[in-house]
Design an enzyme around this catalytic site. Structure first.
Site, PDB file in Angstrom:
ATOM      1  N   LYS A 114     -16.219  -7.768   5.116  1.00  0.00           N
ATOM      2  CA  LYS A 114     -14.833  -7.528   5.535  1.00  0.00           C
ATOM      3  C   LYS A 114     -14.675  -7.312   7.028  1.00  0.00           C
ATOM      4  CE  LYS A 114     -13.405  -5.034   1.378  1.00  0.00           C
ATOM      5  NZ  LYS A 114     -13.000  -3.679   1.022  1.00  0.00           N
ATOM      6  N   LYS A 194     -11.322 -11.674 -10.380  1.00  0.00           N
ATOM      7  CA  LYS A 194     -11.146 -10.349 -10.964  1.00  0.00           C
ATOM      8  C   LYS A 194      -9.680  -9.925 -10.869  1.00  0.00           C
ATOM      9  CE  LYS A 194     -12.431  -6.085  -9.289  1.00  0.00           C
ATOM     10  NZ  LYS A 194     -13.266  -5.009  -8.754  1.00  0.00           N
ATOM     11  N   LYS A 197      -6.004  -4.794  -7.602  1.00  0.00           N
ATOM     12  CA  LYS A 197      -4.724  -4.277  -7.147  1.00  0.00           C
ATOM     13  C   LYS A 197      -4.268  -4.899  -5.838  1.00  0.00           C
ATOM     14  CE  LYS A 197      -6.463   0.414  -6.799  1.00  0.00           C
ATOM     15  NZ  LYS A 197      -7.624   0.711  -5.941  1.00  0.00           N
TER      16      LYS A 197
END
Ligand code: AMP
Ligand code: TRP
Length: 344
Positions: A114, A194, A197
């Protein structure tokens, strides 16, 4: 019988809680709280490692805590609090930064994936050390996490072992446990991804607070597979198998049994709607009964209770490192004379 080890779970308020969080993390935590002492916290400081909206962060933190309570977390038995309400987290974080090395933190896979750019927040690099502080504050023995977090728990172990070796045994050394996940739910619109959220599109994500008609619509529009046969075969039929996993996670029924009981994809989807609503409706009802003040009060009381052990850990660590006097003078006395170094 030995006392089962204390466990900890952190929930990051980076988005709305979805069904994957419920079956993979919330329900196991709630079910486990009776067998093992448990610490649960809303990891709001961790949400600051990436772009966030201040108002939203506050709302999402309350939502996460409210959903945990609505799902049956018992705040009298289980410590439940918000990370930023307990200053010991950030205090221990800094002290552990003085034990962790740049090299070992820089190697963490999540940072490599990231981070990297020069605009990356420094906290994204140091976040595993904050996670180590979260765990070590509470003398935790077991950390139930998904595989992606295993490396961070290993780092926590390394930091604790190094600390103890260098300064004396002040920290409990924890280990990761990987409870078998009832189901790893996939995105209903893309069964290869997956359910998460923060997925870019929310069409295939079942949020715990989605209104019933939205949940129904998302399930009825779920991507299925070629052919017409209902079979549990995650390789060849990922869409259908994901719906079966979803039903199984909600009802506890066996996957092959669910497949055998349904003749068409439409019938399977109808059962999935019923199964999801049977979980979501009572959860939402209990959630809606909680006021913001109730949740805030529960979190505040939790932080106060958590501070006893957390502050003691920080004190122990500070003493071991040499920041405070190990022996404090009893009130009213003139203090213990400083022991002279032993002659050599
Ligand atoms: P996250 O929302 O990624 O911070 O994850 C919080 C917790 O929920 C972790 O324990 C995850 O393993 C679990 N979790 C998140 N999404 C899923 C999913 N789709 N299926 C199963 N568990 C999940
Ligand atoms: N890093 C965890 C995640 O991304 C959340 C977390 C923060 C956590 N601190 C923790 C989990 C301590 C367990 C223990 O999911």
């Amino acid at each position: 019988m030995t006392q089962p080890g204390r466990r900890i779970s952190g929930f990051k308020p980076t988005g709305h809680m979805q069904f994957g969080n419920y079956v993979g993390a919330i329900r196991p935590t709630v079910e486990g709280q009776h067998a093992q002492p448990t610490v649960v916290f809303v990891a709001d400081l961790h949400a600051l490692t990436v772009t966030h909206d201040p108002h939203e962060l506050r709302e999402l933190s309350l939502e996460a805590a409210g959903l945990l309570l609505a799902a049956g977390l018992d705040p009298r038995r289980t410590l439940l609090y918000r990370q930023s309400d307990l200053p010991a987290h950030t205090e221990l974080h800094y002290l552990l930064e003085c034990v962790a090395s740049y090299g070992e933190v820089h190697r963490m896979i999540q940072f490599k994936e990231k981070g990297g750019g020069s605009g990356t927040r420094l906290s994204l690099l140091t976040y595993p050390v904050l996670m180590a502080a979260d765990i070590l504050l509470h003398d935790i023995v077991e950390v139930p996490v998904g595989r992606d977090q295993r490396q961070h728990v290993e780092l926590t172990r390394d930091i604790a072992l190094r600390f103890n070796e260098r300064y004396g045994p002040a920290l409990t050394v924890p280990h990761a446990v990987h409870p078998p996940v009832a189901a790893r739910l996939a995105d209903l619109a893309d069964p290869t991804a997956k359910m998460g959220k923060t997925n870019a599109s929310t069409n295939g994500v079942l949020f715990l607070l989605d209104p019933p008609d939205v949940l129904r619509r998302k399930i009825m529009r779920a991507v299925t597979d070629g052919g017409t046969e209902v079979a549990y075969d995650p390789e060849r039929k990922p869409g259908v198998s994901n719906l079966i996993d979803l039903i199984s996670a909600c009802t506890g029924d066996d996957s092959d049994r669910i497949a055998a009981d349904h003749g068409t994809y439409g019938a399977l989807k109808a059962t999935a709607v019923d199964a999801v609503l049977a979980v979501a409706e009572p959860l939402q009802r209990r959630y809606n009964e909680l006021s913001e003040e109730d949740i805030e009060e529960t979190l505040r009381a939790g932080a106060e209770r958590a501070s006893e052990r957390a502050d003691a850990t920080v004190q122990r660590v500070k003493e071991a490192i040499g920041l405070t006097s190990a022996r404090r003078a009893p009130a009213g006395s003139r203090g213990t004379p400083r022991t002279a170094p032993a002659p050599r």
